[in-house]
Scaffold this active site. Structure first.
Site, PDB file in Angstrom:
ATOM      1  N   GLU A   1     -27.277 -27.824 -19.342  1.00 21.06           N
ATOM      2  CA  GLU A   1     -26.874 -28.998 -18.573  1.00 21.06           C
ATOM      3  C   GLU A   1     -28.044 -29.555 -17.768  1.00 21.06           C
ATOM      4  OE1 GLU A   1     -24.224 -30.581 -18.930  1.00 21.06           O
ATOM      5  OE2 GLU A   1     -22.720 -29.200 -19.722  1.00 21.06           O
TER       6      GLU A   1
ATOM      7  N   GLU B   1     -17.654 -39.691 -25.981  1.00 17.11           N
ATOM      8  CA  GLU B   1     -18.010 -39.533 -27.396  1.00 17.11           C
ATOM      9  C   GLU B   1     -17.431 -40.618 -28.300  1.00 17.11           C
ATOM     10  OE1 GLU B   1     -18.862 -35.997 -25.222  1.00 17.11           O
ATOM     11  OE2 GLU B   1     -16.896 -36.982 -25.475  1.00 17.11           O
TER      12      GLU B   1
ATOM     13  N   ARG C   1     -29.350 -33.362 -18.595  1.00 20.27           N
ATOM     14  CA  ARG C   1     -29.088 -34.314 -17.521  1.00 20.27           C
ATOM     15  C   ARG C   1     -30.345 -34.613 -16.707  1.00 20.27           C
ATOM     16  NH1 ARG C   1     -22.950 -33.888 -15.794  1.00 20.27           N
ATOM     17  NH2 ARG C   1     -22.139 -32.516 -17.407  1.00 20.27           N
TER      18      ARG C   1
ATOM     19  N   ASP D   1     -21.441 -28.409 -30.948  1.00 18.37           N
ATOM     20  CA  ASP D   1     -21.635 -29.829 -31.209  1.00 18.37           C
ATOM     21  C   ASP D   1     -23.076 -30.335 -31.281  1.00 18.37           C
ATOM     22  OD1 ASP D   1     -21.877 -29.340 -28.490  1.00 18.37           O
ATOM     23  OD2 ASP D   1     -20.404 -30.831 -27.867  1.00 18.37           O
TER      24      ASP D   1
END
Length: 622
Positions: A236, A508, A240, A368
């Site tokens: 993350e 998404e 980010r 993913d």
């Protein structure tokens, strides 16, 4: 998209006669498709429930269109006739796609859509375009004058939503990671590194919000600190913070952003000190102690260590220090060397020796973005590194062969999960990135010929599935996970069921809509995006920003108390880009990371992977 609106006719215009004939042909074909799709077998027609409703609706359109064709040929009625033709043609295309999927599953012959889309109807029924008529979309992606104002209005509505979200964060949570919109206070789930500020930098820049960007820029330069006694997610923080800072640098040219990215990047490198170089998932920003959480059984997550490459390649390119790229790319080379015949991989892998530690394959959480980055690293490096492309194509082909399923009766394509050899007919909202990824690879040459067409057709079908996750809910918003009925034809199995049914303001689906718009320029993707945006506005906008929903099936819905930073970084950015011209962030020059941070391509970057399976070199990142 009316044609020749407002013009009278003194006789039976040849153009209008063609329109009448075309309407009749398309209407008949559409009713035929509906009957075929509603049948259990060639000789048994089943009209009940939704099938009967659709047929009655189509019959109504046919009757209204026929009346318009028989009452005379003034401009108003001709306009209605063309609109009706377009509507019925669009339904024919939808039904043909669904029937094609159904027949493919049953081993029957293919049915092709009569027309590509509504634009073809208008083009075929008008010899010329009146300047005041509704526009079609040009090949450049720009809408013509009649629609410019409308799309600009919608784009500015998204800018307004960003102003509301950002203003609420500034007022109630400035400097904190995220806003609690109900409590009207900040919280620090990422260690207090101002995640919303860093995540929002590029969105503010792209939207032209100069004052807001300047305030965020000043905070990043003078107040952001990484000296935090906090255990942070390596993944993350990379996507980010490193990604957000490098994107701000690429857009604005301010080297301060890249230098701050180097600071946090050097800290994160500590997590890569393992026997294989596969990083542990969590690191303390102050002590640099890293570990994997107990629930992972000592394993590292595929989507986490497989989604560090874009950001650290950019950092190597900026600093001239190849170490960052060599370490993160070495992990992909390790997977390629250990598992050359496996396109799909389970999501737990040992950082000690590279062993596969479970048997669960998913394009949702934990799997993913690994697949996304295989394609996007190839694009970032100017299509020069075929290891990534070859691994991506192998994964997509295996996904299509093993995981792509179709719902009944609509024939909606979805990607299932595979666990210990058993298919699970569920699809995370997270997996709605897949159709955009497929379209991007198809349009940008990762595959060619019939395979490119196959990927694009699947991308369009899956995008329709992801939109239906929204459209079939009373709130117009999708659940976190959708369970499908697969190939079951029993009437007791619901086609789509949200479980769990909360909504976190995820991006998404609008990401897929943006990519499909850019690659096909079919107006339906913009229309679907506008519908989703309106649902966010209606149900998620609160006094202090935006809040997710606890259950999208309940009306009125109950809010949660988090405005996710990715709502500003991704959801609103993708909606803004969806309604913008292609010249805004052209995909020929930019790659968006999995947090939607745009990174300028580096086609001249040359990688030097470390030897797979060997410990990484000392970072030398000082």
């Amino acid at each position: 998209m009316p044609a020749r609106a407002g013009r009278g006719f003194s006789g039976r215009s040849e153009t209008v006669l063609i329109a009448v004939i075309l309407f009749g042909v398309i209407a008949s074909y559409t009713l035929f498709l509906q009957l075929r799709l509603s049948s259990d077998s060639p000789g048994h027609v089943r009209l009940g429930g939704n099938g009967q409703d659709v047929t009655m609706h189509l019959q109504h359109e046919v009757m209204q269109g026929a009346k318009a064709g028989s009452r005379g040929y003034n401009g108003h009625e001709t306009d209605y006739l063309v609109r009706s033709t377009a509507k019925v043609a669009e339904k024919a295309t939808e039904l043909a796609t669904a029937l094609k999927a159904k027949q493919a599953r049953l081993g029957l012959h293919e049915v092709r859509p009569l027309l590509r889309d509504k634009a073809d109807v208008t083009k075929d029924t008008t010899a010329e375009k009146d300047a005041s008529a509704g526009s079609t979309v040009a090949a450049t992606g720009k809408s013509e004058s009649a629609n410019d104002a409308d799309w600009e209005r919608r784009k500015q509505a998204v800018v307004g939503a960003m102003k509301h979200a950002w203003g609420s964060y500034v007022e109630y949570a400035w400097g904190h990671d995220e806003l609690n919109p109900q409590a009207m206070e900040g919280k620090d789930g990422f260690g207090g590194v101002g995640a919303t500020i860093v995540d929002s930098l590029d969105t503010l820049w792209l939207m032209g919000l100069k004052d807001e960007f300047a305030a965020a820029q000043n905070w990043t330069a003078n107040e952001l600190t990484f000296d935090r006694d906090h255990d942070s997610s390596v993944f993350e923080t990379t996507i980010r913070v490193v990604g957000g800072l490098m994107a701000a640098h690429d857009l604005s040219g301010d080297a301060m952003f890249a230098n701050r990215a180097k600071e946090i990047g050097d800290i994160l490198m500590g997590a890569f000190q393992t026997p294989t170089g596969i990083p542990r998932g969590t690191i303390n920003l102050r002590t640099r102690r890293s570990y994997n959480p107990p629930w992972a059984g000592g394993a590292s997550g595929l989507s986490e260590f497989g989604s560090e490459q874009l950001e650290f390649i950019k950092l190597s390119d900026f600093t001239g220090n190849q170490t960052y790229a060599r370490i993160v790319e070495g992990n992909i080379a390790l997977l390629q060397s250990r598992y050359p015949d496996q396109g799909l991989l389970p999501y737990f892998i040992s950082p000690q020796d590279g062993r596969l530690m479970n048997d669960h394959v998913t394009f949702g959480a934990m799997g993913d973005s690994y697949y996304e980055y295989l394609l996007k690293v190839w694009l970032l490096k100017g299509k020069s590194d075929d290891m990534y492309r070859d691994m991506w194509v192998a994964a997509m082909d295996e996904m299509i062969a093993k995981l792509i399923q179709y719902s009944s009766p609509s024939g909606l394509a979805y990607v299932a999960e595979l666990n210990s050899g058993q298919l699970f007919h569920k699809m995370d909202h997270l997996a709605c990135f897949v159709p955009g990824m497929l379209a991007l690879g198809s349009a940008h040459g990762a595959v060619t010929g019939s395979k490119a067409q196959q990927y694009m057709e699947l991308a369009e079908n899956m995008t329709a599935t992801c939109y239906q996750m929204y459209a079939r809910q009373p709130t117009g918003l999708a659940p976190e996970v959708t369970v499908f009925n697969g190939r079951r034809l029993d009437t007791g199995a619901a086609e789509m069921l949200g479980a769990p049914a909360h909504n976190l303001l995820r991006p998404e689906t609008v990401e897929a809509l943006f990519v499909l718009w850019r690659t096909t320029h079919k107006p339906v993707y913009r229309e679907w995006g506008w519908a989703i945006f309106q649902s966010f506005e209606k149900h998620c906008r609160v006094k202090a920003g935006y809040a997710g929903l606890r259950d999208v099936t309940n009306m009125p819905p109950e809010h949660d108390d988090t405005m996710q930073s990715f709502f500003l970084a991704e959801t609103l950015k993708y909606l803004f880009l969806l309604f913008s011209d292609d010249e805004v962030l052209p995909l020929e020059l930019w790659v968006l990371n999995t947090e939607a941070h745009p990174l300028r391509k580096v086609p001249d970057f040359k990688s030097t992977y470390r030897q797979p399976g060997k410990p990484p070199l000392a970072t030398g990142a000082g």
